[in-house]
Design a protein around this motif. Structure first.
Motif, PDB file in Angstrom:
ATOM      1  N   ALA A 218       0.867  -1.175   0.000  1.00 20.39           N
ATOM      2  CA  ALA A 218       0.000   0.000   0.000  1.00 20.39           C
ATOM      3  C   ALA A 218       0.905   1.226   0.000  1.00 20.39           C
ATOM      4  N   ARG A 239      -6.032   3.530  -7.160  1.00 22.48           N
ATOM      5  CA  ARG A 239      -5.303   3.009  -8.314  1.00 22.48           C
ATOM      6  C   ARG A 239      -3.917   2.552  -7.900  1.00 22.48           C
ATOM      7  N   GLN A 240      -3.226   1.901  -8.831  1.00 22.00           N
ATOM      8  CA  GLN A 240      -1.894   1.370  -8.540  1.00 22.00           C
ATOM      9  C   GLN A 240      -0.821   2.236  -9.195  1.00 22.00           C
ATOM     10  N   THR A 249      -0.866  -0.038  -4.206  1.00 21.06           N
ATOM     11  CA  THR A 249      -2.170   0.613  -4.266  1.00 21.06           C
ATOM     12  C   THR A 249      -2.157   1.880  -3.430  1.00 21.06           C
TER      13      THR A 249
END
Length: 876
Positions: A218, A239-240, A249
């Protein structure tokens, strides 16, 4: 009575007084006196009308306002009659007040203003502390915390409300939608760090406990990266993004004001994310920073005592590992300002000294002015003006000068503050540094203080009991004039004393900086370009792939025209300590139980690293292309490591057991010269592992030695990197001199500012000396005329006046040198290879001060020798 009714009531008072006086005069005429005699008799009986007016006004509530307005009008007219004096005094005050206000703005924001966190006074940083005296020789050590120690502290103590940890990191942020890749500064923070600080995401959320694991990816963006890279698009949350080739993410965006631990931070990831398996259980890998919040009803010493007990128990369980025995703490504000507190306080003291010199200089100018106005003051005193009224008027003049200088100074301080903020490297809380209401209140207080300091003494001395003697003949030789001359000499002595202290401090700091700049780091510094890059572990997942990229890049760079050598290493000299680790020598007896293990810096180096940087080989051989993964492990050591641990024997063929290199034995194949990891720190034992062995993890530094300007090769070399991997970013494109300059921190800026303050103070002191001697020349014109009429030669007059000027200068010099011998110890920790009582600096300052004093005294002394005796006697 309202203040706007002053004029009407004054007119009423005048009519009433005139009516009463006419009635008294009429009574006297009725007694048979002539009109003229009646008028005089009426005045004698009635009393002095002026005194009556003042007594009547004194009982009116607006009398003080009237007096102030009158003083203001008189002071403005007086200052405008002497524009030269007024301009110089305002300029001096503007420079001094502006510099002081600017430094206060920075000091308040960095050292005094509370941090923008929840209950910031309850936040402390906790570090491991080694008691070994050698580790505290230069300063008290605050050592980073091992992850296992942090987890044990948090689980086994209850004196703190909570503890959180963070670590430094860097990521290669892969370009998306045509964006170029870039290397971003990052940090890994435990899931509870932001709740502990009281920080909330402005978009999305902060980390949760389930995300703070090795296998979870994250990320949180700082506001700077959110706006700069992603255009402030809120849809980025969820979003990534790709960091080192791994998908992360985005769960939230941090507030715009959040700049902890510094403003260069771009991305946050969970503390445990991306760490090698098993790293969190280690007590001897120190890279974490622990923030703790005190429980409201628990004392810091009690809470810290619980952590100390846990840490000592961990130390006893790991006696042969680098696990500290103790812990140390400091507040979060102290921790952020640890590298700037002493320099800022040094500058603040320097500018305070300059402010004092400026006030003394203006006071000297006002004493000279009061001497020129002594007959005016004497006439007003003879006509009944009260001494307090005259003092108040002169203080008002000082206040007007300070107000004009203060307003100008505040405007100058805005520019000076912007300069400091943009020039000072790594200044904490930089986003909060600005002028506000508190700064304006400080500036107002400064204006009042300088007005009193500059105006009170001259006002008292110029309105003393001897002022009436100015109306007498030969008043230049009165006691009043002598007392004013003594006051000016005293003020001048204080100016020179303070100036000498500033000059000595500036000289020591400049010499220290010059020593730093000229220190040899142990390698080539001319025409050497460096740049860093880090290969993503997901894409380059084996030593073979890493070596293939590195060797291909080196072949391409070495083939470029103008490149003399190219090599790879984990760091270059002067770039910092980097990482270190303990080791054992296989051929030596085992380390006694409980004894500290040997420790050394470790670096990565390829076969061409030492020749590219011209680090000399002293014994054995350098690395070859065979020193790679799958071949016998080899290591090269520095001369200092050889001397400390292989005294009286050859280290070649011996083996170092290094945990950082995979917990295996490395054969020593060579000894090279020592290098400095930082120019202001002594060299440390160093071991070099082969880059091609696959034992060096993280980023590497490409070193390119060129035949001409190395910066001209920066873009062509980056293009070679992009040809091999378009998604790979580079960082820190610097020459070796630039690296050294960066490692010096703000030493150059601090030395330059203190020198500027000292030179300005020297100029003010010389102007003050010139003014004193010019004043004395004017006061002694008659005396000099008599001396010359009686046969004194012009050279004797010059010596006489030079003696008058140089005596206070010499007294100030001696007092300044004595004060400097004490004051310099306050900056001793900022000096490098420079003694606080450096005789060369003290002698240079003394010679400079005497030379400037002689030059400032020479012109008035020469003018005194040109006096015409007959003209002087006629004037007298």
């Amino acid at each position: 009575m309202k203040w706007w009714q002053i004029r009407k009531r004054d007119a009423d008072l005048e009519r009433e007084l005139e009516s009463d006086l006419e009635l008294e005069e009429e009574e006297q005429r009725e007694r048979g006196l002539s009109p003229e005699e009646a008028r005089h008799a009426a005045l004698r009986a009635f009393g002095n009308p002026t005194v009556i007016r003042e007594q009547t006004r004194a009982i009116w509530s607006w009398n003080m306002v009237e007096n102030l307005l009158r003083d203001l009008r008189i002071s403005i007219r007086t200052l405008f009659r002497s524009p030269g004096f007024s301009s110089i005094a305002v300029l001096v005050m503007a420079l001094c007040i502006g510099a002081t206000t600017s430094l206060f703005t920075v000091v308040r924001s960095v050292l005094l203003r509370p941090l923008p966190f929840r209950d910031p006074n309850q936040l402390v940083m906790i570090y491991e502390h080694f008691r070994d005296p050698s580790m505290n020789a230069q300063q008290f050590n605050y050592n980073a915390v091992a992850p296992a120690d942090y987890y044990d502290w948090r689980a086994q103590t209850h004196g703190f409300e909570d503890m959180a940890a963070w670590r430094w990191w860097q990521f290669n942020l892969t370009g998306e939608q045509g964006d170029l890749p870039e290397l971003v500064n990052a940090a890994g923070g435990s899931w509870n760090l932001f709740p502990l600080l009281g920080v909330h995401a402005v978009i999305g959320r902060t980390f949760n406990e389930s995300e703070d694991r090795l296998d979870r990816n994250a990320a949180m963006l700082t506001w700077n990266l959110f706006e700069r890279r992603f255009g402030g698009d809120p849809s980025i949350v969820g979003r990534q993004i790709h960091l080192d080739g791994e998908p992360y993410t985005v769960v939230g965006v941090l507030p715009k004001w959040f700049a902890y631990p510094d403003a260069k931070m771009q991305v946050w990831v969970p503390y445990a994310s991306g760490l090698p398996p098993g790293m969190l259980q280690h007590h001897d890998f120190h890279f974490s920073h622990v923030v703790a919040r005190l429980t409201p009803d628990v004392n810091l010493a009690v809470a810290l005592g619980q952590v100390e007990a846990v840490q000592y128990r961990l130390h006893m369980l790991n006696l042969n590992a680098p696990v500290a025995e103790d812990v140390a703490s400091r507040t979060l504000t102290q921790d952020l300002a640890r590298n700037v507190k002493k320099p800022l306080m040094t500058l603040l003291c320097a500018v305070a000294c300059m402010l004092l010199i400026g006030c003394l200089n203006v006071a000297n100018l006002m004493v000279a002015r009061s001497a020129a106005r002594q007959k005016e003051i004497a006439i007003r005193s003879a006509l009944g003006a009260r001494r307090m009224t005259l003092i108040r008027e002169q203080i008002m003049e000082g206040l007007l000068i300070s107000i004009a200088g203060g307003v100008t100074g505040v405007l100058l301080s805005l520019m000076a503050t912007n300069y400091l903020v943009s020039t000072w490297r790594d200044l904490p809380s930089v986003q909060s540094i600005h002028a506000d209401g508190v700064v304006l209140v400080f500036a107002c207080a400064l204006i009042i203080a300088t007005a009193l300091l500059a105006g009170l003494l001259p006002a008292i001395f110029s309105t003393g009991d001897g002022s009436i003697a100015a109306l007498q003949s030969s008043s230049r030789s009165t006691v009043g004039s002598q007392s004013r001359a003594a006051l000016r000499k005293t003020l001048l002595t204080a100016e020179i004393t303070t100036t000498v202290v500033l000059l000595v401090a500036a000289g020591l700091l400049l010499k220290s900086f010059w020593r730093l700049r000229t220190t040899e780091v142990g390698c080539a510094t001319d025409n050497v370009l460096t740049m860093g890059y880090s290969l993503p572990a997901k894409k380059y997942d084996s030593p073979e792939k890493v070596n293939a990229f590195n060797e291909a890049l080196l072949d391409r760079v070495r083939a470029m025209p103008g490149v003399r050598a190219a090599a790879l290493g984990s760091m270059v000299p002067g770039a910092g300590a980097g990482e270190d680790d303990d080791f054992t020598i296989t051929e030596h007896p085992p380390i006694a139980h409980g004894a500290a293990l040997p420790d050394a810096l470790y670096r990565g180096a390829d076969p061409g690293y030492f020749s590219a940087l011209q680090i000399p080989l002293l014994n054995g051989r350098l690395f070859t292309r065979d020193d790679r993964a799958g071949h016998p492990k080899t290591v090269i050591i520095s001369l200092q490591l050889a001397r400390e641990y292989f005294s009286g024997e050859s280290p070649l063929g011996k083996h170092l057991h290094v945990a950082a290199g995979g917990d295996v034995d490395y054969e020593i194949v060579g000894v090279v010269g020592d290098t400095l990891h930082q120019v202001d720190q002594p060299s440390r034992p160093t071991m070099y592992l082969p880059v091609l062995s696959g034992d060096i993890h993280g980023g590497v530094t490409l070193v390119v030695r060129t035949a001409s300007d190395p910066l001209a090769f920066s873009v062509p070399v980056q293009k070679k990197i992009a040809e091999l991997d378009p998604e790979l970013s580079v960082s820190d494109v610097l020459t070796i001199p630039q690296i050294i300059e960066r490692s010096l921190g703000n030493a150059s800026l601090i030395a330059s500012l203190v020198l500027a303050f000292a030179v300005l103070s020297l100029m003010l002191a010389s102007i003050g000396l010139y003014g004193v001697l010019s004043y004395l020349t004017t006061q002694r014109t008659g005396e000099i005329g008599v001396r010359m009429a009686l046969g004194a030669q012009r050279s004797e007059v010059v010596r006489l006046m030079l003696g008058d000027g140089l005596r206070p200068a010499l007294h100030g010099l001696l007092l300044g040198l004595a004060a400097s011998s004490v004051a310099v110890h306050l900056i001793q920790s900022m000096l490098y290879e420079t003694k606080p009582l450096d005789p060369a600096i003290f002698a240079t300052v003394a010679a400079t001060q005497l030379m400037v004093a002689a030059l400032a005294s020479l012109v008035p002394a020469w003018r005194a020798s040109r006096i015409d005796p007959m003209q002087a006697l006629r004037t007298e």
